[in-house]
Design an enzyme around this catalytic site. Structure first.
Site, PDB file in Angstrom:
ATOM      1  N   ARG A   9       0.899  -1.370   0.235  1.00 33.65           N
ATOM      2  CA  ARG A   9      -0.003   0.271  -0.492  1.00 33.65           C
ATOM      3  C   ARG A   9       0.966   1.529   0.058  1.00 33.65           C
ATOM      4  NH1 ARG A   9      -5.076   1.929   1.070  1.00 33.65           N
ATOM      5  NH2 ARG A   9      -5.684   3.580   2.408  1.00 33.65           N
ATOM      6  N   HIS A  10       0.297   1.852  -0.841  1.00 40.07           N
ATOM      7  CA  HIS A  10       1.355   3.408  -0.183  1.00 40.07           C
ATOM      8  C   HIS A  10       1.301   3.955   0.543  1.00 40.07           C
ATOM      9  CE1 HIS A  10      -2.176   5.373   0.854  1.00 40.07           C
ATOM     10  NE2 HIS A  10      -2.822   5.221   0.304  1.00 40.07           N
ATOM     11  N   GLU A  83      -7.453   2.818  -5.424  1.00 41.29           N
ATOM     12  CA  GLU A  83      -8.791   2.879  -4.431  1.00 41.29           C
ATOM     13  C   GLU A  83      -9.350   2.789  -4.254  1.00 41.29           C
ATOM     14  OE1 GLU A  83      -8.658   4.436  -0.080  1.00 41.29           O
ATOM     15  OE2 GLU A  83      -6.565   4.839  -0.982  1.00 41.29           O
TER      16      GLU A  83
END
Length: 166
Positions: A9-10, A83
Site C-alpha cells: 500500500r502507498h 483505490e
C-alpha cells in the site's frame, strides 16, 4: 514456473493523516509516507523484484518511484489500480460520514456489493483491478528470468511490486 506478486500500500499521505477518506482524490505523501516507502524498499531489496506497477494517483506513484529508485528498476502506472472511489464520502472524516449516512460504513465493510453514494463497491474495484493482474500473468516476460539464469541472492523467484491504493 514460479511467480510471486507482492502488493504494498502507498505510504501515509498528508490527507489521511488527518483522518479523511481519500478514494480517488489525488493526495501527496507525508514525510512519514516517504519514510514508509524507503522502509518498504529496504524490505524488498533482496526479493528479486523485476517490475513495479502503481496506481496513477500521486501517493502510489511516489511510493513506487521511491521503491523503484532504491531497487534500480523502472515502474509504470495503471489507473485500474486506484483505490475504491468513495463517491460522496471522499474528503470527509468517518465521523462526518457517520453523521450524514448513519450505519452506512458498517454495511459497506460487511457487504462487498454495497457502494457509497456515487462511489464503487469492493466488487466493482475487484472487477476493475483484476484484469491488470491477469494481463501481467499472461504478458510479462520477466516472470521466468530468475529461473533460467542466476537466481537473486535470496534464491527467490522473480517478482514485481504493485504499489496500489486497493
Amino acid at each position: 514456473m514460479s511467480r510471486r506478486l507482492i502488493l504494498i500500500r502507498h505510504g501515509q499521505t498528508t490527507y489521511n493523516a488527518t483522518g479523511r477518506m481519500q478514494g480517488h482524490l489525488d493526495t501527496e505523501l507525508s514525510e512519514l509516507g516517504y519514510e514508509q516507502a524507503r522502509a518498504a524498499a529496504r524490505l524488498l531489496q533482496d526479493q528479486g523484484v523485476s517490475k513495479i506497477v502503481a496506481s496513477d494517483l500521486i501517493r502510489a506513484k511516489e511510493t513506487a518511484r521511491v521503491v523503484a529508485e532504491a531497487l534500480g528498476v523502472d515502474f509504470s502506472t495503471d489507473a485500474r489500480l486506484r483505490e475504491t472511489h468513495l463517491g460522496q464520502w471522499q474528503g470527509r472524516t468517518s465521523a462526518e460520514v457517520d453523521a450524514e449516512f448513519p450505519g452506512a460504513r458498517a454495511i459497506w465493510r460487511h457487504d462487498p456489493t454495497w457502494a457509497p453514494p456515487e462511489g464503487e463497491s469492493r466488487v466493482d474495484v475487484a472487477e476493475r483491478a483484476r484484469p491488470v493482474i491477469d494481463e501481467l500473468m499472461a504478458d510479462f516476460g520477466g516472470w521466468d528470468q530468475g529461473l533460467r539464469g542466476p537466481r537473486p541472492p535470496s534464491s527467490s523467484p522473480p517478482s514485481f511490486v504493485d504499489c496500489c491504493d486497493l
